[in-house]
Design a protein around this motif. Structure first.
Motif: not given
Length: 226
Positions: A209-215
């Motif tokens: 989730i954190d990776e998706v939000v950062a992207y």
């Protein structure tokens, strides 16, 4: 880099099938951006809840449309607080139950219901400034002029696992239900689930989730002055 849009308004449209991570990602993205958040699926679920409460057959389009036209639906846009009321009754929890889930595709396929909900969604978006909107037809129908359009997807297995974990349900049964809803949502006559031609497709199968939000924040930054 494309020319950046004005900072006073930003509509971020996130579409995709169930279990692709839309809800969690949308809330976290809205929080990170200091934006409002609109869960359009909750609006259709609220109508479905009202239909079932009225003992109306979800397949009876005329009766469903009548219920939708007469109900008083209120939905909040604070990403921290789920706020959905029907005729002054809080329904945040009830609309996530199995009965509503089983009937929501039929209810949301009624053209008159979609017309009412899309009009309301556009009103909310118009008055929000910065807002993250999630659903099935946001980029293609509700907000085709959104500053950023993203289509979130994931493998069928990943989506089933996520949804079964979220609701503590059997994985195989969940997978079958998701396949059923995907089929109904993508083949309905009114505003079917589909990827907008100018949307960025993001497969979240192997992403946290954190990776998706950062992207997604990077995509927003490329278009809007943060």
């Amino acid at each position: 880099m494309a020319e950046k849009v004005r900072a006073g308004r930003c509509v971020i449209a996130l579409d995709g099938p169930s279990g692709s991570g839309k809800s969690t990602v949308s809330r976290r993205l809205a929080d990170a951006l200091g934006a409002r958040y609109l869960d359009t699926g909750a609006m259709y679920r609220a109508v479905t809840w009202a239909v079932l409460r009225s003992d109306v057959d979800p397949q009876d389009a005329d009766s469903v449309a009548k219920v939708a036209a007469e109900l008083d639906l209120e939905i909040g846009t604070d990403p921290h607080v789920a706020h959905v009321r029907v005729d002054d009754t809080p329904v945040e929890t009830d609309i996530r139950g199995p009965e509503v889930t089983a009937a929501v595709s039929a209810v949301s396929a009624v053209p008159a219901v979609r017309k009412l909900m899309v009009a309301r969604q556009r009103e909310i978006i118009a008055g929000a400034g910065w807002i993250v909107v999630e659903g099935r037809d946001i980029a293609s129908v509700v907000a085709p002029d959104a500053e950023l359009k993203v289509y979130l997807t994931a493998s069928a297995d990943a989506r089933a696992m996520r949804r079964s974990t979220e609701y503590a349900t059997d994985v195989d049964r969940t997978a079958a239900d998701l396949a059923r809803r995907d089929r109904l949502d993508s083949t309905r006559a009114a505003d079917p689930l589909r990827q907008a031609v100018d949307a960025v497709e993001l497969d979240t199968t192997e992403m946290g989730i954190d990776e998706v939000v950062a992207y997604l924040r990077q995509l927003v930054a490329a278009k809007v002055s943060l």
